[in-house]
Design an enzyme around this catalytic site. Structure first.
Site, PDB file in Angstrom:
ATOM      1  N   GLU A  95      -4.635   7.649  -3.107  1.00  0.00           N
ATOM      2  CA  GLU A  95      -5.111   6.365  -2.600  1.00  0.00           C
ATOM      3  C   GLU A  95      -5.354   5.380  -3.760  1.00  0.00           C
ATOM      4  O   GLU A  95      -5.262   4.171  -3.573  1.00  0.00           O
ATOM      5  CB  GLU A  95      -6.387   6.584  -1.775  1.00  0.00           C
ATOM      6  CG  GLU A  95      -6.757   5.469  -0.820  1.00  0.00           C
ATOM      7  CD  GLU A  95      -5.788   5.261   0.334  1.00  0.00           C
ATOM      8  OE1 GLU A  95      -4.858   6.071   0.521  1.00  0.00           O
ATOM      9  OE2 GLU A  95      -5.950   4.252   1.040  1.00  0.00           O
ATOM     10  N   HIS A 100       1.786   4.546  -2.725  1.00  0.00           N
ATOM     11  CA  HIS A 100       1.891   5.993  -2.503  1.00  0.00           C
ATOM     12  C   HIS A 100       3.299   6.466  -2.904  1.00  0.00           C
ATOM     13  O   HIS A 100       3.472   7.517  -3.507  1.00  0.00           O
ATOM     14  CB  HIS A 100       1.674   6.335  -1.026  1.00  0.00           C
ATOM     15  CG  HIS A 100       0.237   6.283  -0.579  1.00  0.00           C
ATOM     16  ND1 HIS A 100      -0.736   7.075  -1.126  1.00  0.00           N
ATOM     17  CD2 HIS A 100      -0.388   5.547   0.388  1.00  0.00           C
ATOM     18  CE1 HIS A 100      -1.903   6.834  -0.514  1.00  0.00           C
ATOM     19  NE2 HIS A 100      -1.719   5.905   0.404  1.00  0.00           N
ATOM     20  N   HIS A 143       0.839  -1.204   0.000  1.00  0.00           N
ATOM     21  CA  HIS A 143       0.000   0.000   0.000  1.00  0.00           C
ATOM     22  C   HIS A 143       0.878   1.261   0.000  1.00  0.00           C
ATOM     23  O   HIS A 143       0.754   2.126  -0.865  1.00  0.00           O
ATOM     24  CB  HIS A 143      -0.910  -0.021   1.233  1.00  0.00           C
ATOM     25  CG  HIS A 143      -1.825   1.160   1.351  1.00  0.00           C
ATOM     26  ND1 HIS A 143      -3.154   1.095   1.015  1.00  0.00           N
ATOM     27  CD2 HIS A 143      -1.611   2.445   1.748  1.00  0.00           C
ATOM     28  CE1 HIS A 143      -3.715   2.284   1.195  1.00  0.00           C
ATOM     29  NE2 HIS A 143      -2.805   3.121   1.660  1.00  0.00           N
ATOM     30  N   GLU A 144       1.774   1.323   0.952  1.00  0.00           N
ATOM     31  CA  GLU A 144       2.617   2.525   1.070  1.00  0.00           C
ATOM     32  C   GLU A 144       3.580   2.625  -0.111  1.00  0.00           C
ATOM     33  O   GLU A 144       3.882   3.729  -0.572  1.00  0.00           O
ATOM     34  CB  GLU A 144       3.368   2.528   2.404  1.00  0.00           C
ATOM     35  CG  GLU A 144       2.468   2.477   3.651  1.00  0.00           C
ATOM     36  CD  GLU A 144       1.431   3.609   3.735  1.00  0.00           C
ATOM     37  OE1 GLU A 144       1.687   4.701   3.195  1.00  0.00           O
ATOM     38  OE2 GLU A 144       0.352   3.367   4.331  1.00  0.00           O
TER      39      GLU A 144
END
Ligand code: ZN
Length: 514
Positions: A308, A282, A278-279
């Site tokens: 997101e 980003h 997820h990160e």
């Protein structure tokens, strides 16, 4: 691109524009320096440094705010109006002036005393929230929340709006997005997801994920996190790093220094691994911003929601796909032979996709996640419309959980005081999560049209075509466009729940045999 070159040559002659860029670069540098102090606060700072650090951060942000709202910037923006109109809309120059004007107007519309009262209300709300959590009692948080709601009404009025006060608040996170857009979106999601969640709940036993809940060595998990982030294209070699923190987050001080954190749970595999993907998502957005934007006001993503979309793309669409685990599962099994040696790849794939209605948003699966956001959005709107009083908030929260997820939160901690967001403000703060989920599929399907072989590539551990497509179509624009504008340019349509719902139904009907 010819428009850009013409505009650039004009820019060199425009002294006002050069001065604006110079002043904005100073503001950007101050903000990025504050970011570094924040990163250190969350990772390595000795505990006792907290008070001084809080002061450093407050001073830096005050100086940055003063610099950004200085009358000189206002005068420059005014003088640049006519010039801006002669430039192509999507040129760097016109976009810089446009985005700077939008942000300047927002920043200067708020009276200083309101900014101060908002900041005090945050501090009080945070203290009350901590105490309410300790006592597991919403009533402790209720007075501070009431104060926050009143202040956010004032903020909305000061910022201005056409249709609904929430528009003004939403616009701060998602430029150009309206409350009516969100209502339409949630309406479609409600229709598609609520029956699906019910159907899956009846087959809850179809997926066993017990083997994900056993001891997984911390160091090995961290290695796996690094390996997976690097595999999908987060540059860890010279432009990024990964550390530990209580709440995972990503921050960039320039495109060439992007850092994210994970939280490792030694008793549950998913927490660290999927936070890392997820990160990393980003992170690829930040590393993908153009070099020439480095000191510019455009050195940002399009919105929280679009940011997101990149994290959810790599976490869910890629990271929870069969193709990804075709590539990565043998490697993971080698790292954890005791835990996973006897678990088949298919069983593992099903386990990381297990759907289970739950109380806590941050632990929610792909299918139920947006329902958590919908509950919050509907409640915020009802409060703003004065249809719901704050005394009745916990009851309304629980009723919505029953209706949408089929479960009733047993207490406030697992209900309406679980998130920190309402200590910062009230209204629009959650929308980006759902926008991101929906936009991730819309963007991915467009990429798939141009590269039909993406899944075969993932199965070989090859992710560069997808990353390059996102680089060229999303990251390359920085903050030039709002979320709706960007999606329309890239996919031909504004945000559309259709592809997302089709993807969810396809994937989970297969897993649960519906
Ligand atoms: Zn995120």
């Amino acid at each position: 691109m010819s428009g850009k070159t013409e505009a650039s040559s004009g820019a060199a002659e425009n002294k006002d524009y050069q001065r604006l860029v110079e002043l904005l670069a100073e503001v950007t540098a101050l903000r990025q320096s504050g970011g570094l102090l924040f990163w250190d606060q969350q990772t390595y700072m000795p505990k006792a440094g907290a008070r001084a650090r809080g002061n450093h951060l407050a001073v830096l942000s005050k100086v940055a705010h003063e610099k950004f709202t200085a009358p000189e910037i206002g005068r420059l923006l005014e003088r640049l109006r006519d010039w801006e109109e002669t430039l192509p809309y999507d040129s760097d120059e016109a976009s810089t002036v446009r985005v700077a004007r939008r942000e300047y107007e927002k920043a200067t519309r708020l009276p200083p005393d309101l900014v101060v009262r908002h900041s005090r209300a945050r501090t009080r709300a945070h203290e009350a929230w901590i105490e309410a959590r300790q006592k597991n009692d919403y009533k402790v948080f209720r007075p501070a929340l009431g104060e926050m709601v009143d202040i956010m009404r004032e903020v909305a009025d000061a910022l201005g709006y056409e249709d609904h006060p929430l528009d003004a608040l939403l616009d701060q996170q998602e430029p150009g997005m309206k409350t009516a857009d969100m209502e339409g979106l949630f309406g479609e999601l409600r229709q598609g997801l609520v029956p699906l969640v019910k159907a899956i709940a009846e087959k809850a036993d179809a997926v066993d994920d017990s083997f994900l809940h056993q001891p997984f060595d911390r160091e090995t998990q961290m290695e796996v996190c690094r390996e997976a982030a690097a595999a999908v294209g987060f540059d860890l070699e010279t432009r990024g790093r990964i550390d530990l923190s209580v709440h995972p987050f990503t921050i960039g001080f320039s495109r060439n220094d992007v850092r994210f954190t994970v939280r490792i749970d030694e008793g549950f595999f998913n927490a660290g691994f999927f936070a890392s993907l997820h990160e990393a998502g980003h992170g690829t957005y930040m590393q993908g911003l153009p070099e020439r934007f480095e000191q510019s006001i455009l050195h940002e993503g399009a919105s929280s929601g679009l940011h997101e979309s990149q994290s959810r793309l790599w976490e869910n669409i890629v990271g929870r796909s069969r193709a990804f685990w075709q590539f990565y599962y043998p490697r993971l099994q080698k790292r954890f032979p005791e835990q996973l040696g006897k678990v088949s790849r298919e069983d593992f794939y099903r386990a990381v996709n297990k759907v289970e209605p739950s109380f806590i948003r941050v632990e929610a699966d792909e299918v139920t996640y947006n329902l958590h956001i919908m509950v919050r959005f509907e409640l915020e709107k009802a409060v703003f419309d004065r249809e719901l009083g704050l005394d009745d908030l916990p009851g309304a929260w629980n009723e919505k959980f029953r209706n949408y997820l089929g479960i009733t939160p047993p207490d406030d901690l697992r209900g309406c005081i679980q998130d920190i967001h309402w200590t910062f403000g009230f209204g629009g703060g959650f929308a980006g999560y759902t926008i991101g989920n929906v936009a991730s599929v819309q963007l991915y399907e467009k990429a798939l049209e141009e590269h039909p072989g993406l899944e075969e590539e993932f199965a070989q551990g090859e992710f560069s075509n997808l990353l390059r497509w996102m680089n060229e179509n999303v990251h390359a624009h920085g903050a030039k466009f709002g979320p709706q504008e960007l999606l329309e340019r890239v996919t031909g349509r504004p945000l559309d729940a259709g592809p997302y719902l089709a993807y969810i139904k396809r994937k989970f009907s297969d897993i649960y045999g519906l």
